[in-house]
Enzyme design. Sequence first.
Site, short mmCIF file in Angstrom:
data_model
loop_
_atom_site.label_atom_id
_atom_site.label_comp_id
_atom_site.label_asym_id
_atom_site.label_seq_id
_atom_site.Cartn_x
_atom_site.Cartn_y
_atom_site.Cartn_z
N ALA A 52 0.85 -1.33 -0.12
CA ALA A 52 0.09 -0.05 -0.25
C ALA A 52 0.95 1.38 0.01
O ALA A 52 0.60 2.08 -0.82
CB ALA A 52 -1.11 0.18 1.19
N ASP A 239 -3.88 -2.54 3.96
CA ASP A 239 -4.06 -1.91 2.69
C ASP A 239 -5.14 -0.70 2.88
O ASP A 239 -5.33 0.15 2.23
CB ASP A 239 -4.70 -2.73 1.60
O1 MRU Z 1 -1.13 -7.40 -3.17
P1 MRU Z 1 -0.18 -6.46 -2.46
O2 MRU Z 1 1.52 -7.39 -2.62
O3 MRU Z 1 0.01 -5.17 -2.87
O4 MRU Z 1 -0.70 -6.68 -1.01
C1 MRU Z 1 0.23 -6.04 -0.09
C2 MRU Z 1 -0.32 -6.50 1.37
O5 MRU Z 1 -1.47 -6.89 1.61
C3 MRU Z 1 0.26 -5.61 2.57
O6 MRU Z 1 0.34 -6.34 3.68
C4 MRU Z 1 -0.06 -4.19 2.59
O7 MRU Z 1 -0.16 -3.33 1.33
C5 MRU Z 1 0.56 -3.68 3.54
S1 MRU Z 1 2.28 -3.06 3.00
C6 MRU Z 1 3.07 -1.97 4.07
#
Ligand code: MRU
Length: 349
Positions: A52, A239
Amino acid sequence: MHNIPLLRTVEWKNNKVVMIDQTKLPNELIFVEYSDYNDVAKAIKTLVVRGAPAIGVSGAFGLALASLQSNASTKEQIISDLEKAKKILFETRPTAVNLVWGLDQIMNIAKQGNAVDEIRQLAINTAKQMAEDDIRINMQLGKNGSILFDNNDTVMTHCNAGSLATVAYGTALGVIRATKESGKSIKVIATETRPVQQGSRLTAFELKHDGFDVSLIPDTAVGYTMANNLVNKVVVGADRILRTGHVYNKIGTYQVALIAKQHGIPFYVAAPLSTFDMKSNPQDVIIEQRKATEVTQIGDKKTAPDGIKVINPAFDMTPPELISGIITEAGVAKPPFVESIPKLFEANK
Ligand code: MRU
């Protein structure tokens, strides 16, 4: 302090956006360079950059590129070009709220400029500042979270909420880093995180790169490790977090939280205030659905019959009753979250 330089996931160099290509990890650490915002949008969509906070800053850099690409000669024209670019960048991934937050920051500041060149400079400087702020905020968040962790804890994390999901340092992994930096010994268990394997490809890579004691488990071993006292605490990223404390994070987070509850293991979420969505209700949040081949294949190898129907949501929602605390740069919110989350924003004013 850090002996090993942190991985820098995304940065602005010579009027270009430079990123680690996360689709190539852990086999190759290669950097890609973009000068067209459409390529940044593609990079977000295809997970070259993900996580995110990292996509929030990448979106902002995308708009900075769009300002350089624009041939506008008036304020109205450049703002209209930026609005077009914002739409393309925004439509890449719907769930992480940091993306729209990053895009809005640039649009708001751009609208304050008068001349085209001034607007370009404002967009670039603001995006660069957001990248620096991301590191500073995560370090503060990490410090705030580290007091919740004890010497010799073994901490489970899911997906990748580390340097690679932010500009550097990380949220959940930032807490783990800060705990170690405070002199406590800490071990990590990383879930592999099917279907895209952010846990095995990214978290295991990043923590090993930084000298942590990390063990990898298949997602299906969460219950086993918790039932056999191999885990003391859980920390994950997010997210999107609603004002009620509903947390949207990588698919599978909900299951980890449920099993932790069953075994009385504290379950923490670490995220900056830019991940909070204080307006939406659970029914408003769009869960990104991703392509079937992420599930029917491992890499290029087919592991399911042709034509099989697939359900492939990228995120799930963990309800507030499963969460022990939400760690932010403004402090740690404890239940009831409807009361403690607004206080964090008050404290941050
Ligand atoms: O699909 P992604 O790899 O973008 O998903 C990322 C996540 O779910 C993370 O845990 C979230 O973005 C937190 S990142 C600090």
